[in-house]
Design an enzyme around this catalytic site. Structure first.
Site, PDB file in Angstrom:
ATOM      1  N   GLY A 196       0.825  -1.206   0.000  1.00  0.00           N
ATOM      2  CA  GLY A 196       0.000   0.000   0.000  1.00  0.00           C
ATOM      3  C   GLY A 196       0.850   1.243   0.000  1.00  0.00           C
ATOM      4  O   GLY A 196       2.056   1.184  -0.252  1.00  0.00           O
ATOM      5  N   ASN A 197       0.228   2.399   0.261  1.00  0.00           N
ATOM      6  CA  ASN A 197       0.984   3.649   0.330  1.00  0.00           C
ATOM      7  C   ASN A 197       0.383   4.553   1.399  1.00  0.00           C
ATOM      8  O   ASN A 197      -0.621   4.195   2.024  1.00  0.00           O
ATOM      9  CB  ASN A 197       1.027   4.327  -1.042  1.00  0.00           C
ATOM     10  CG  ASN A 197      -0.360   4.687  -1.524  1.00  0.00           C
ATOM     11  OD1 ASN A 197      -1.024   5.522  -0.947  1.00  0.00           O
ATOM     12  ND2 ASN A 197      -0.809   4.012  -2.580  1.00  0.00           N
ATOM     13  N   ARG A 198       0.980   5.699   1.601  1.00  0.00           N
ATOM     14  CA  ARG A 198       0.631   6.524   2.754  1.00  0.00           C
ATOM     15  C   ARG A 198      -0.495   7.525   2.515  1.00  0.00           C
ATOM     16  O   ARG A 198      -0.779   8.356   3.379  1.00  0.00           O
ATOM     17  CB  ARG A 198       1.880   7.272   3.239  1.00  0.00           C
ATOM     18  CG  ARG A 198       2.852   6.368   3.961  1.00  0.00           C
ATOM     19  CD  ARG A 198       4.143   7.085   4.282  1.00  0.00           C
ATOM     20  NE  ARG A 198       3.908   8.407   4.835  1.00  0.00           N
ATOM     21  CZ  ARG A 198       4.700   9.453   4.658  1.00  0.00           C
ATOM     22  NH1 ARG A 198       5.788   9.337   3.928  1.00  0.00           N
ATOM     23  NH2 ARG A 198       4.412  10.618   5.198  1.00  0.00           N
ATOM     24  N   SER A 199      -1.153   7.448   1.381  1.00  0.00           N
ATOM     25  CA  SER A 199      -2.203   8.439   1.125  1.00  0.00           C
ATOM     26  C   SER A 199      -3.375   8.251   2.092  1.00  0.00           C
ATOM     27  O   SER A 199      -3.884   7.139   2.251  1.00  0.00           O
ATOM     28  CB  SER A 199      -2.681   8.299  -0.315  1.00  0.00           C
ATOM     29  OG  SER A 199      -3.728   9.197  -0.542  1.00  0.00           O
ATOM     30  N   ALA A 262      -3.821   7.864  -4.786  1.00  0.00           N
ATOM     31  CA  ALA A 262      -2.495   7.318  -5.080  1.00  0.00           C
ATOM     32  C   ALA A 262      -2.732   5.870  -5.507  1.00  0.00           C
ATOM     33  O   ALA A 262      -3.001   4.998  -4.681  1.00  0.00           O
ATOM     34  CB  ALA A 262      -1.621   7.386  -3.840  1.00  0.00           C
TER      35      ALA A 262
END
Ligand code: CTP
Length: 394
Positions: A196-199, A262
């Site tokens: 995943g990512n930090r958005s 994102a």
């Protein structure tokens, strides 16, 4: 002109008499105004005066204050009602109306300057501002009690002019469909793990809320949001890049698309069934590219749709890369932000953005994401108008 319905709240300050003039101006502009006087206001002015100026009798409607309205304006706003609005109390028809009202709200505080300066009042003002309530005034000058300082209600004609502007903005996307993506996709490795990512989704949620405030028909494609989506819009969960692609293509006819999510560029090539057990062995994961939603929409659009992309970049050539995305993905506008800074972007409440278009760049100064969202939508609405202008002149 669009006839707007306006709730006019009047609270118990000496400036209440000036609200008569405000009401007269709003009625003269052709609006349908519902006056809501607090018991405190009635110590200064009579409800009958307001009903006569509004050309409305006391209503047969049992809940006139809960009718849907395009704008709520409170002038004058006392420290007492300001505190009630900040904390959600509902002990007067006006306070109830403010809780039920989802549209733009303009308030004109008026009070003694020491009351205005008090930390409690200032904290309440911050709460209201954070929630999107707009303040006009108070102004500096002579106060009723003989002191002078900041606390005078803004002049009725200035309040009426601001009402007109807010109503114009509030109707600016009426009849338009807006598709917003928000959050960060999660690409499964097995049934419990993901890439995943930090958005957080905050920027996209602010865009969706602002488009809704402007009267658009809004759909939000939500990828694992960490913040609450706004009320009153359609929300579709799209946890992975593939989900987002499918749902975006199903709505590819939207007038404006704001791709704030994102979206993963890569996903695990194989998704394990169940949960992979720990073995002490290396685990090599092969990643495959995902499809680019924005580029797909850019390549396929036929209706002059306004397409806005976002670019989270860092380093000196970030702007050059944002420009490449603008051309490569065939979009109208890229909102570019520098993610090497910790105070803006991912998860932060504020953002600072460079709007990159084929015509050049425009810097939006650091501001709450709600304010940035409004500026991005102003720009998108301008591009949409240009498209519609072209369509009409054909
Ligand atoms: N985007 C998309 N689909 C993807 C990847 C990105 O629609 N699979 C969109 C994002 O929503 C954003 C824009 O493309 O509006 C730019 O995303 P970004 O990740 O910054 O750019 P990439 O094209 O992925 O390029 P890079 O990661 O190399 O910077």
């Amino acid at each position: 002109m669009h006839v707007a319905r306006i709730l006019l709240g009047v609270t118990g300050g000496i400036a209440a008499y000036k609200a008569c003039e405000l009401l007269r101006l709003l009625v003269r502009a052709g609006h349908d105004v519902i006056p809501l006087l607090t018991p405190g206001a009635e110590r200064f002015v009579r409800a009958a005066t307001f009903h006569a100026l509004a050309r409305r009798g006391p209503s047969d409607e049992p809940y006139p204050h809960l009718q849907r309205a395009d704008l709520l304006v409170v002038a004058p706003l006392t420290a007492n009602t300001l505190a009630k609005l900040a904390h959600g109390l509902a002990d007067t028809a006006l306070a109830e109306a403010a809780l039920a009202h989802a549209g733009p709200t303009l308030v004109a505080p008026a009070m003694n300057s020491r009351m205005w300066d008090h930390a409690a009042t200032q904290a309440n003002v911050s709460l209201l501002r954070e929630r999107g309530v707009e303040l006009i005034g108070p102004e500096a000058g002579e106060l009723a009690e003989g002191e002078s300082g900041v606390g005078r209600m803004a002049e009725p004609d200035a309040i009426a002019r601001r009402c007109e502007e807010l109503l114009r903005v509030g109707a600016s996307l009426q009849g338009s469909s807006v598709l917003v993506t928000a959050g960060g996709t999660r690409e499964p490795l097995d049934s419990v793990r993901f890439l995943g990512n930090r958005s957080s989704g905050r920027m996209g949620v602010e865009l969706a809320a602002e488009a809704h405030r402007r009267g658009a028909d809004v759909t939000l494609l939500a990828a694992n949001l960490e913040v609450e989506p706004p009320a009153g819009i359609a929300v579709i969960e799209t946890p992975t890049a593939a989900d987002m692609m499918r749902e975006a293509l199903a709505r590819a006819g939207a007038d404006i698309v704001l791709m704030a999510a994102a979206v993963a560029d890569y996903r695990p090539a194989a998704r394990g069934a169940g949960k992979r057990a720990k073995s002490g062995e290396r685990w090599d994961v092969e990643l495959e590219p995902t499809d680019d939603v924005l580029a797909t929409l850019g390549a396929g659009r036929t209706n002059g749709q306004v397409l806005v992309g976002f670019a989270a970049e860092h380093g000196e050539d970030g702007l050059a890369r944002a420009r490449e995305k603008l051309a490569g993905k065939r979009v109208d506008l890229i909102a570019y932000n520098d993610i090497s800074r910790g105070d803006i972007g991912f998860g932060a409440r504020e953002n600072e953005v460079l709007l990159v278009s084929p015509d050049g760049e425009r810097r939006l100064d650091k501001a709450p994401k709600r304010v940035i969202a409004a500026e991005i939508l102003d720009e998108a609405a301008r591009l949409l108008e240009r498209r519609d202008g072209r369509a009409h002149s054909r």
